[in-house]
Design an enzyme around this catalytic site. Sequence first.
Site, short mmCIF file in Angstrom:
data_model
loop_
_atom_site.label_atom_id
_atom_site.label_comp_id
_atom_site.label_asym_id
_atom_site.label_seq_id
_atom_site.Cartn_x
_atom_site.Cartn_y
_atom_site.Cartn_z
N ASN A 15 -15.57 10.69 -12.96
CA ASN A 15 -15.99 10.56 -11.57
C ASN A 15 -16.04 11.98 -10.98
OD1 ASN A 15 -14.70 8.63 -8.73
ND2 ASN A 15 -16.75 9.30 -9.18
N ASN A 67 -19.47 10.98 0.66
CA ASN A 67 -20.29 10.59 -0.46
C ASN A 67 -21.38 11.63 -0.70
OD1 ASN A 67 -19.01 8.02 -0.95
ND2 ASN A 67 -20.05 7.26 0.89
N CYS A 76 -11.11 6.88 -2.01
CA CYS A 76 -11.56 7.31 -3.33
C CYS A 76 -10.32 7.57 -4.17
CB CYS A 76 -12.42 8.57 -3.23
SG CYS A 76 -12.98 9.17 -4.84
N GLY A 77 -9.99 6.62 -5.02
CA GLY A 77 -8.77 6.73 -5.82
C GLY A 77 -8.85 7.85 -6.84
N ASN A 78 -9.98 7.96 -7.54
CA ASN A 78 -10.12 9.03 -8.53
C ASN A 78 -10.08 10.40 -7.86
OD1 ASN A 78 -10.37 7.35 -10.79
ND2 ASN A 78 -12.56 7.07 -10.46
N ASN A 163 -12.34 0.11 1.49
CA ASN A 163 -13.80 0.06 1.47
C ASN A 163 -14.22 -1.26 0.82
OD1 ASN A 163 -12.89 0.78 -1.06
ND2 ASN A 163 -14.11 2.62 -1.25
N ASN A 197 -19.48 -1.56 -2.54
CA ASN A 197 -19.42 -1.10 -3.92
C ASN A 197 -19.61 -2.32 -4.82
OD1 ASN A 197 -18.21 1.86 -3.71
ND2 ASN A 197 -17.16 0.60 -2.22
N CYS A 224 -14.94 4.64 -10.73
CA CYS A 224 -14.61 4.44 -9.32
C CYS A 224 -13.23 3.82 -9.24
CB CYS A 224 -15.65 3.53 -8.64
SG CYS A 224 -15.28 3.15 -6.91
N GLY A 225 -12.26 4.59 -8.73
CA GLY A 225 -10.88 4.14 -8.70
C GLY A 225 -10.64 2.94 -7.80
N SER A 226 -11.22 2.96 -6.60
CA SER A 226 -10.99 1.83 -5.70
C SER A 226 -11.64 0.56 -6.25
CB SER A 226 -11.50 2.14 -4.29
OG SER A 226 -12.90 2.38 -4.28
#
Length: 301
Positions: A15, A67, A76-78, A163, A197, A224-226
């Site tokens: 990512n 974004n 954004c987890g990553n 999100n 997403n 995508c972490g989330s």
Amino acid sequence: MSNTVEFARMNGLGNKILVVDMRGRKDVVTAAAAIALNADPATQFDQIMAIHDPKVQGTDAWIDILNCDGTKAQACGNGTRCVVQALAAETGKKVFTFQTVAGILNAREHEDGTISVDMGTPVFAWDKIPLAEEFADTSRIELQIGPIDSPVLHSPSVASMGNPHAIFWVDKDPMSFDLDRFGPLLENHPMFPERANITLAQVLSPTLVRTRTWERGAGLTLACGSAACATAVSAARTGRTGRKVTIDVASAPAPGKLTIEWVESNDHVVMTGPAEWEWSGMVDPVTGSFSRDEEQGAQAR
């Protein structure tokens, strides 16, 4: 005030992340800068994680997330893992608390270099995700792509991890679907007033799920972490898995795996995975012009 700030190109399972140090400044990374950076192959990204001075006592930083199309992202987890790795290398700290639009995030770097991020509690109420129509049960909603009698994708689980996410359950490899064609239609479907997403998820066992994601505001993404968190929670919620799973991110560079635990005691979702530094440089947060560290002295791009 100097026109440029330090930034780093990093990635979380592929990512693509730009971590921009805005501490000590009052301005922000502009949408124009984000669009310009994404237009250059050297700095093309999925999210910008802009680190600002903390707004709330007891936190380490305020994180502003953009974004690649210049729009704001809530989570954004990553990218958060990348921020932790960058700040841990700078400060020697291992434990951090960040404030974002989505709320407070707690994170920790482990001795093996992996990073855990507490992504908070999932949201399932239709009007909080949000959806345009009322659904009493958001673990399966009425939405499909393709012929009405033989849809390609249908009946997603929906949730918010700060999100909105829609998870379509599939019975074959997510990479076999034409997600670059379906993704834009579903992201912008009228069902999702704030867009969404879109994730394809194949359950391989009670502890393993394979995914691929079309990310709101970013498009096809390597990870995508989330979305991994939303998938894990939705899989457990629908009885497909237990509360702790490995997410095999199909599009990520191998090994592209995250560990997600939906902690029963407090309902929080904890994501654990890697982050990787690639290179650093200086960037103008207004225009997006930049130079890499090894290019100092050369004309900025």
